[in-house]
Scaffold this motif. Structure first.
Motif, PDB file in Angstrom:
ATOM      1  N   ASN A 122       1.025  -1.100   0.036  1.00 38.73           N
ATOM      2  CA  ASN A 122       0.288   0.377   0.031  1.00 38.73           C
ATOM      3  C   ASN A 122       0.811   1.498   0.289  1.00 38.73           C
ATOM      4  N   ASN A 124      -0.776   4.582   0.601  1.00 37.50           N
ATOM      5  CA  ASN A 124      -0.684   5.803   1.805  1.00 37.50           C
ATOM      6  C   ASN A 124       0.033   6.042   2.627  1.00 37.50           C
ATOM      7  N   ARG A 268      -3.771  -2.111  -4.675  1.00 38.77           N
ATOM      8  CA  ARG A 268      -3.149  -1.328  -5.543  1.00 38.77           C
ATOM      9  C   ARG A 268      -4.665  -0.880  -6.207  1.00 38.77           C
ATOM     10  N   SER A 270      -7.498  -0.183  -4.557  1.00 36.90           N
ATOM     11  CA  SER A 270      -7.953   0.862  -3.116  1.00 36.90           C
ATOM     12  C   SER A 270      -7.856   0.689  -1.542  1.00 36.90           C
ATOM     13  N   THR A 271      -7.316   1.837  -1.078  1.00 41.34           N
ATOM     14  CA  THR A 271      -7.342   1.193   0.570  1.00 41.34           C
ATOM     15  C   THR A 271      -8.892   0.580   1.027  1.00 41.34           C
ATOM     16  N   GLU A 272      -9.569   0.843   0.441  1.00 41.65           N
ATOM     17  CA  GLU A 272     -11.147   0.260   0.533  1.00 41.65           C
ATOM     18  C   GLU A 272     -11.302  -1.216  -0.032  1.00 41.65           C
ATOM     19  N   ASP A 417     -13.646  -3.621 -10.535  1.00 34.73           N
ATOM     20  CA  ASP A 417     -13.979  -3.393  -9.101  1.00 34.73           C
ATOM     21  C   ASP A 417     -13.427  -4.214  -8.304  1.00 34.73           C
TER      22      ASP A 417
END
Length: 453
Positions: A122, A124, A268, A270-272, A417
């Motif tokens: 990640n 972030n 990669r 998304s964090t969600e 998704d």
């Protein structure tokens, strides 16, 4: 006819006495892991992702030392069927020494370079910071966990499944209590957040190892960890054990790295997306504990009868396990499908993460019968039968030639998704099941690895 009925009763009695304690132990572990995630989830999406990433590294370490002990367990089970207690003691100590050495290497890496490890999964900055705080403390627990897991596997391999369940239950109960106290700050302790979760894990692992060592030393002489026993290991036995361990280790490394690569793909996106996958993994694992329990029981039961020279029973046991997995998987999958929304709502995450998690849970519900069958066939029957080499090929090739490419194609080429990327990856399980069934039908998986020792 009476003999067949008695044989069935014997099979199911052994299955229940061996599998139920393992299932209960895994259920406790998975339940508390989910409770930990719920607690950390109250801190926000970033802490969930951070702890999830650190746990991916911990999972890789676990898979390697677990593979060492599982490879040793193949010999222990067959030696137990052969009633050769002296060689059981030798194999126990070879496994303990190798697993502890591996754990130390990964511990140093996690303590010294936590940010680099977390950064692989990640980008972030907050996730990297929180993940590093957790991993630096968490890494100290690897050696303690390795010793505990080894003694647990050794006890199961000689048919003593209840004791590991009790000891791990005590340790995991302590872990949960400490999580509540240290994460949020209670009884005068400061609120430590993710550091509190890691500290709770470390303390509980130390206590667990202490109890396991006392039990093995007091009640099971052949399972004692002693340096002097290592000196009696012949080169022939060592080579045999290593030759069987290597494909098991490679199998688990392949699976662990593949699972980590999946996490890279999900992270990669998304964090969600990563948080949604972590939530579904924690929930789905609760429904897979039966498979791991049956895998443990099948490896032990198959190993015992092969070690005793009863190959015909090994074949009979194998197909009974396959049929039970398919039937049980349908029941568990239906249960997961219907309770998915209620269980997912236990996690205090954003609406989009929750919605994605429910979809992924529904996908998992339909694939559970196949996943259960694969777990028992590869981790249980084939390994217990001494066919660790084919088990490695079936696991590694399907993951790296089918699952991993599909994960990256879905995430980076098709830009799907995360729930649809997870669905693509499930093609790996279908291929794995086909390979396992073909191997079982051939009877080439039955290999007595202790007959000439």
């Amino acid at each position: 006819m009476k003999k067949a009925v008695f044989g069935d009763k014997t099979f199911y009695y052994k299955l229940i006495t061996l599998a139920i304690p393992v299932i209960m132990q895994n259920l406790i572990t998975s339940s508390l892991a989910m409770v930990d995630s719920v607690m950390v989830g109250k801190l926000g999406n970033e802490p969930v992702a951070a702890v999830g990433i650190a746990n991916q590294y911990g999972l890789l370490v676990f898979l390697i030392y677990a593979a060492v002990h599982s490879g040793a367990g193949i010999f222990i089970a067959q030696f137990w069927g052969k009633k050769d207690h002296e060689n059981i003691g030798r194999v126990v100590n070879v496994g303990a020494a190798l697993a502890a050495g591996v754990s130390l290497i990964f511990s140093f890496a996690g303590i010294l370079f936590p940010a680099r490890i977390v950064g692989i999964f990640n980008t972030n900055p907050l996730v990297i910071e929180l993940g590093s705080d957790f991993l630096r403390i968490f890494s100290f627990s690897f050696v303690f966990a390795s010793v505990s897991f080894g003694i647990s596997v050794n006890l199961r391999s000689i048919g003593k499944s209840a004791m590991p369940m009790v000891i791990s239950g005590i340790a995991l109960g302590i872990n949960t209590l400490l999580n509540v106290v240290l994460i949020f700050g209670m009884w005068g302790f400061p609120a430590m957040g993710v550091k509190g979760s890691a500290t709770a894990t470390l303390i509980s692992r130390m206590i667990e190892m202490g109890i396991f060592l006392v039990v093995s030393w007091r009640y099971y002489d052949m399972l004692r960890i002693r340096i002097k026993v290592l000196r009696t290991v012949t080169s022939e036995l060592f080579k045999r054990v290593i030759a069987t361990m290597i494909p098991v280790i490679l199998n688990e490394i392949c699976w662990g790295l593949g699972f980590a690569v999946y996490s890279v793909a999900y992270g990669r996106i998304s964090t969600e997306a990563f948080a949604a996958v972590q939530i579904t993994n924690n929930i789905t694992n609760l429904f897979l504990v039966a498979g791991f329990g049956m895998a443990s029981a099948s490896a032990i039961m198959v190993g015992h009868v092969i070690g005793a020279g009863e190959e015909h029973k090994a074949k009979e046991y194998a197909w009974k396990f396959v049929r039970l997995c398919l039937l049980g998987g349908v029941v568990l999958g239906a249960a997961l499908y219907f309770i998915a929304p209620a269980v997912a709502n236990l996690f205090e995450v954003t609406a989009d993460v929750l919605r994605t998690a429910i979809i992924i849970l529904n996908i998992n519900a339909f694939i559970i019968p196949i996943r259960l069958t694969n777990i028992v066939s590869i981790v249980g029957i084939l390994r217990g039968g001494g066919d660790a080499g084919f088990a490695f090929k079936a696991e590694g090739l399907t993951m790296w030639l089918i699952g991993v490419p599909l994960a990256f194609i879905g995430a980076f080429v098709l830009k799907l998704d995360v729930q649809w990327v997870v669905l693509l990856v499930m093609a790996e399980e279908l291929a794995k099941m086909a390979a396992s069934v073909i191997r079982l039908k051939s009877d080439k998986w039955i290999k007595n690895v202790v007959i000439e020792v």
